[in-house]
Enzyme design. Structure first.
Site, PDB file in Angstrom:
ATOM      1  N   SER A  39      43.340  26.830  26.174  1.00  0.00           N
ATOM      2  CA  SER A  39      42.542  28.051  26.334  1.00  0.00           C
ATOM      3  C   SER A  39      41.855  28.494  25.052  1.00  0.00           C
ATOM      4  CB  SER A  39      43.478  29.169  26.803  1.00  0.00           C
ATOM      5  OG  SER A  39      42.849  30.421  26.662  1.00  0.00           O
ATOM      6  N   GLU A  83      41.783  31.392  24.204  1.00  0.00           N
ATOM      7  CA  GLU A  83      42.662  32.430  23.641  1.00  0.00           C
ATOM      8  C   GLU A  83      43.359  31.913  22.377  1.00  0.00           C
ATOM      9  OE1 GLU A  83      44.183  35.762  24.258  1.00  0.00           O
ATOM     10  OE2 GLU A  83      42.134  35.910  24.974  1.00  0.00           O
ATOM     11  N   TYR A  90      50.776  34.891  25.008  1.00  0.00           N
ATOM     12  CA  TYR A  90      50.110  33.878  25.837  1.00  0.00           C
ATOM     13  C   TYR A  90      49.352  32.886  24.938  1.00  0.00           C
ATOM     14  CZ  TYR A  90      46.439  31.801  28.743  1.00  0.00           C
ATOM     15  OH  TYR A  90      45.577  30.912  29.355  1.00  0.00           O
TER      16      TYR A  90
HETATM   17  P1  NAP Z   1      45.849  31.497  37.817  1.00  0.00           P
HETATM   18  O1  NAP Z   1      44.852  31.803  38.878  1.00  0.00           O
HETATM   19  O2  NAP Z   1      46.642  32.599  37.225  1.00  0.00           O
HETATM   20  O3  NAP Z   1      46.848  30.389  38.398  1.00  0.00           O
HETATM   21  C1  NAP Z   1      48.055  30.068  37.733  1.00  0.00           C
HETATM   22  C2  NAP Z   1      48.856  29.143  38.633  1.00  0.00           C
HETATM   23  O4  NAP Z   1      50.091  28.806  37.972  1.00  0.00           O
HETATM   24  C3  NAP Z   1      49.243  29.756  39.992  1.00  0.00           C
HETATM   25  O5  NAP Z   1      49.105  28.764  40.970  1.00  0.00           O
HETATM   26  C4  NAP Z   1      50.712  30.102  39.787  1.00  0.00           C
HETATM   27  O6  NAP Z   1      51.458  30.131  40.967  1.00  0.00           O
HETATM   28  C5  NAP Z   1      51.145  28.922  38.928  1.00  0.00           C
HETATM   29  N1  NAP Z   1      52.417  29.116  38.252  1.00  0.00           N
HETATM   30  C6  NAP Z   1      52.806  30.170  37.493  1.00  0.00           C
HETATM   31  N2  NAP Z   1      54.061  29.979  37.022  1.00  0.00           N
HETATM   32  C7  NAP Z   1      54.478  28.780  37.517  1.00  0.00           C
HETATM   33  C8  NAP Z   1      55.658  28.031  37.386  1.00  0.00           C
HETATM   34  N3  NAP Z   1      56.702  28.472  36.684  1.00  0.00           N
HETATM   35  N4  NAP Z   1      55.740  26.824  37.999  1.00  0.00           N
HETATM   36  C9  NAP Z   1      54.711  26.361  38.735  1.00  0.00           C
HETATM   37  N5  NAP Z   1      53.551  27.039  38.915  1.00  0.00           N
HETATM   38  C10 NAP Z   1      53.439  28.230  38.304  1.00  0.00           C
HETATM   39  O7  NAP Z   1      45.127  30.755  36.594  1.00  0.00           O
HETATM   40  P2  NAP Z   1      43.700  30.007  36.530  1.00  0.00           P
HETATM   41  O8  NAP Z   1      42.672  31.006  36.153  1.00  0.00           O
HETATM   42  O9  NAP Z   1      43.532  29.191  37.742  1.00  0.00           O
HETATM   43  O10 NAP Z   1      43.914  29.092  35.268  1.00  0.00           O
HETATM   44  C11 NAP Z   1      44.454  27.779  35.387  1.00  0.00           C
HETATM   45  C12 NAP Z   1      45.004  27.343  34.033  1.00  0.00           C
HETATM   46  O11 NAP Z   1      43.974  27.340  33.056  1.00  0.00           O
HETATM   47  C13 NAP Z   1      46.098  28.237  33.480  1.00  0.00           C
HETATM   48  O12 NAP Z   1      46.982  27.407  32.753  1.00  0.00           O
HETATM   49  C14 NAP Z   1      45.371  29.147  32.507  1.00  0.00           C
HETATM   50  O13 NAP Z   1      46.242  29.626  31.516  1.00  0.00           O
HETATM   51  C15 NAP Z   1      44.336  28.189  31.971  1.00  0.00           C
HETATM   52  N6  NAP Z   1      43.084  28.772  31.508  1.00  0.00           N
HETATM   53  C16 NAP Z   1      42.383  29.598  32.331  1.00  0.00           C
HETATM   54  C17 NAP Z   1      41.160  30.093  31.911  1.00  0.00           C
HETATM   55  C18 NAP Z   1      40.340  30.992  32.795  1.00  0.00           C
HETATM   56  O14 NAP Z   1      39.430  31.656  32.280  1.00  0.00           O
HETATM   57  N7  NAP Z   1      40.609  31.022  34.113  1.00  0.00           N
HETATM   58  C19 NAP Z   1      40.662  29.736  30.647  1.00  0.00           C
HETATM   59  C20 NAP Z   1      41.400  28.871  29.854  1.00  0.00           C
HETATM   60  C21 NAP Z   1      42.599  28.370  30.297  1.00  0.00           C
HETATM   61  P3  NAP Z   1      51.624  31.502  41.840  1.00  0.00           P
HETATM   62  O15 NAP Z   1      50.423  31.536  42.730  1.00  0.00           O
HETATM   63  O16 NAP Z   1      52.897  31.259  42.553  1.00  0.00           O
HETATM   64  O17 NAP Z   1      51.678  32.634  40.879  1.00  0.00           O
HETATM   65  O1  G4F Z   2      39.715  39.223  31.944  1.00  0.00           O
HETATM   66  P1  G4F Z   2      40.724  39.279  30.858  1.00  0.00           P
HETATM   67  O2  G4F Z   2      42.062  39.809  31.221  1.00  0.00           O
HETATM   68  O3  G4F Z   2      40.778  37.821  30.249  1.00  0.00           O
HETATM   69  P2  G4F Z   2      41.316  37.234  28.847  1.00  0.00           P
HETATM   70  O4  G4F Z   2      42.312  38.123  28.215  1.00  0.00           O
HETATM   71  O5  G4F Z   2      40.124  36.886  28.046  1.00  0.00           O
HETATM   72  O6  G4F Z   2      42.092  35.921  29.326  1.00  0.00           O
HETATM   73  C1  G4F Z   2      41.529  35.046  30.280  1.00  0.00           C
HETATM   74  O7  G4F Z   2      40.755  34.074  29.638  1.00  0.00           O
HETATM   75  C2  G4F Z   2      41.499  33.196  28.769  1.00  0.00           C
HETATM   76  C3  G4F Z   2      40.497  32.234  28.138  1.00  0.00           C
HETATM   77  O8  G4F Z   2      40.020  32.785  26.940  1.00  0.00           O
HETATM   78  C4  G4F Z   2      42.534  32.470  29.601  1.00  0.00           C
HETATM   79  F1  G4F Z   2      43.202  31.583  28.823  1.00  0.00           F
HETATM   80  C5  G4F Z   2      43.486  33.477  30.212  1.00  0.00           C
HETATM   81  O9  G4F Z   2      44.437  32.785  31.034  1.00  0.00           O
HETATM   82  C6  G4F Z   2      42.681  34.427  31.079  1.00  0.00           C
HETATM   83  O10 G4F Z   2      42.156  33.682  32.160  1.00  0.00           O
HETATM   84  O11 G4F Z   2      40.172  40.180  29.657  1.00  0.00           O
HETATM   85  C7  G4F Z   2      38.923  39.945  29.050  1.00  0.00           C
HETATM   86  C8  G4F Z   2      38.573  41.088  28.086  1.00  0.00           C
HETATM   87  C9  G4F Z   2      39.693  41.428  27.096  1.00  0.00           C
HETATM   88  O12 G4F Z   2      39.148  41.574  25.826  1.00  0.00           O
HETATM   89  C10 G4F Z   2      40.218  42.774  27.569  1.00  0.00           C
HETATM   90  O13 G4F Z   2      40.720  43.619  26.542  1.00  0.00           O
HETATM   91  O14 G4F Z   2      38.364  42.262  28.862  1.00  0.00           O
HETATM   92  C11 G4F Z   2      38.974  43.351  28.191  1.00  0.00           C
HETATM   93  N1  G4F Z   2      39.265  44.415  29.172  1.00  0.00           N
HETATM   94  C12 G4F Z   2      38.749  45.665  29.127  1.00  0.00           C
HETATM   95  N2  G4F Z   2      39.253  46.404  30.132  1.00  0.00           N
HETATM   96  C13 G4F Z   2      40.102  44.323  30.221  1.00  0.00           C
HETATM   97  C14 G4F Z   2      40.085  45.575  30.833  1.00  0.00           C
HETATM   98  N3  G4F Z   2      40.830  43.289  30.692  1.00  0.00           N
HETATM   99  C15 G4F Z   2      41.566  43.515  31.830  1.00  0.00           C
HETATM  100  N4  G4F Z   2      42.276  42.480  32.337  1.00  0.00           N
HETATM  101  N5  G4F Z   2      41.588  44.723  32.446  1.00  0.00           N
HETATM  102  C16 G4F Z   2      40.877  45.807  32.003  1.00  0.00           C
HETATM  103  O15 G4F Z   2      40.927  46.886  32.566  1.00  0.00           O
END
Ligand code: NAP
Ligand code: G4F
Length: 320
Positions: free
Chosen positions: A123, A125, A147
């Site tokens: 990520s 992050e 995280y």
């Molecule tokens: P998500 O919607 O939160 O999905 C996370 C998945 O992990 C869900 O299917 C969840 O299952 C499963 N999970 C959680 N704990 C588990 C465990 N102990 N054993 C097996 N499965 C488990 O996340 P996403 O947005 O699809 O992201 C996919 C991956 O990319 C994650 O690793 C995230 O950290 C990473 N990532 C995401 C972004 C982004 O912007 N979306 C960016 C960079 C990296 P449940 O449905 O049961 O909760």
């Molecule tokens: O949507 P967010 O919660 O995403 P964040 O923290 O960037 O993390 C996501 O992206 C990562 C990749 O860089 C992934 F690895 C991670 O698993 C996840 O998918 O927040 C985005 C921004 C933050 O700066 C937060 O402070 O939005 C700001 N924000 C402002 N108000 C808020 C809010 N975020 C959330 N969730 N809720 C609010 O009310």
């Protein structure tokens, strides 16, 4: 027919990746952890085309036995505790799943068949308090949340298994990617859902934290293509995946509300509750390596992403 295992199949990315691999002719095995209620909302439309198996990144045995049973050629490790704010409330669980879970999967692969190709969902992050703008594969990490710290561990253990055991272990450093299937607590979906809901007269306001945070937001459907491309290369590597553009949360609000002829300033309320103990202020990718080596380009623009999410929430809420 190649077989791929996807952990995190019930999540946003798991659902898009499963669709993509099915189209490419894979047998898809999705790993879901056991829960008292089934949460297949994102994969209901393909549930008959994939095999769902129970497994948990916290349970080594479950990972070993599913690799032995299904003999995949590719494993995509998408499962994680992925919500940043939760990682301050549950730091040990986040470390166990998001960091050590990667080691458990790599160990399972090493024991069962070290030739399996492995994708780790790393990520942006990890860049946290950024040491360089824009961020590329060589930019040093400075995570700002439990995280982010856990993801840094997951990244480096992937690199370490590649170098120690000559395994095909690849780390995709993905910047934020969103979609109509994004979890409701993430800021983009919170905004798109609120804009639609306010437009339909179902809600009156939207409470948010830091509106000035900047993110490099893309469409999840584009990003799963990059995951697949990474595992089709001759060698494992690390790749930054993003759009190369950054936008503030405020801008996301502006476009989302304007799309339904509203002014976000009339509805968005700042709430301290949503501020974080340590913030990631600015993320912007340099995806030139992915462009050159993977020939990957995002197809959906920022504005298209915002409006796609608002339209989808409008349609869903109208049906309710
Ligand atoms: P998500 O919607 O939160 O999905 C996370 C998945 O992990 C869900 O299917 C969840 O299952 C499963 N999970 C959680 N704990 C588990 C465990 N102990 N054993 C097996 N499965 C488990 O996340 P996403 O947005 O699809 O992201 C996919 C991956 O990319 C994650 O690793 C995230 O950290 C990473 N990532 C995401 C972004 C982004 O912007 N979306 C960016 C960079 C990296 P449940 O449905 O049961 O909760
Ligand atoms: O949507 P967010 O919660 O995403 P964040 O923290 O960037 O993390 C996501 O992206 C990562 C990749 O860089 C992934 F690895 C991670 O698993 C996840 O998918 O927040 C985005 C921004 C933050 O700066 C937060 O402070 O939005 C700001 N924000 C402002 N108000 C808020 C809010 N975020 C959330 N969730 N809720 C609010 O009310």
């Amino acid at each position: 027919m190649p077989t791929a295992i996807i952990t995190g199949i019930t999540g946003q990315d798991g659902s898009y990746l499963a669709e993509l691999l099915l189209k490419k002719g894979y047998q898809v095995i999705g790993v879901a952890r056991r829960s008292s209620t089934v949460n297949y909302e994102r994969i209901n439309h393909i549930v008959d085309d994939i095999t769902i198996v129970q497994g948990d990144l916290q349970d080594q045995g479950s990972l070993l036995s599913l690799l032995e049973e299904y003999k995949p050629s590719e494993v995509y490790n998408l499962a994680a505790q992925s919500f940043v704010p939760t990682s301050w409330n549950q730091p040990a669980l986040t470390g166990d799943v998001t960091a050590l879970g990667v080691t458990r999967m790599l160990e399972a692969i090493r024991f069962v068949n070290p030739k399996i190709r492995f994708y780790q969902a790393s990520s942006s992050e990890m860049f946290g308090k950024v040491m360089e703008v824009p961020q590329r594969e060589e930019t040093p990490f400075y995570p700002r949340s439990p995280y982010g710290v856990a993801k840094v561990y997951g990244h480096w253990i992937t690199v370490n298994y590649r170098e120690s055991f000559d395994m095909f272990a690849t780390s995709g450093i993905l910047f934020n990617h969103e979609s109509p299937r994004r979890g409701m607590e993430f800021v983009t979906r919170k905004i798109s859902n609120a804009a639609a809901s306010i437009k339909l007269g179902k809600t009156k306001e939207l409470r948010l934290g830091n509106l000035e945070a900047q993110r490099d937001w893309g469409f999840a459907g584009d990003y799963v293509e990059a995951m697949w491309l990474m595992l089709q290369q001759d060698h494992p590597d690390n790749y930054v995946i993003g759009t190369g553009e950054t936008h503030a949360v405020r801008e996301f609000c502006e476009i989302a509300f304007a799309h339904v002829d509203l002014d976000y300033k009339d509805y968005v309320v700042m709430d301290e509750k949503f501020y974080r103990p340590a913030e990631v202020d600015l993320l912007i990718s340099d995806p030139s390596k992915a462009r050159a080596q993977l020939k990957w380009e995002p197809a959906v623009s920022f504005k298209e992403l915002v409006t796609m999410m608002v339209d989808s929430d409008l349609a869903r809420l109208k049906k309710q």
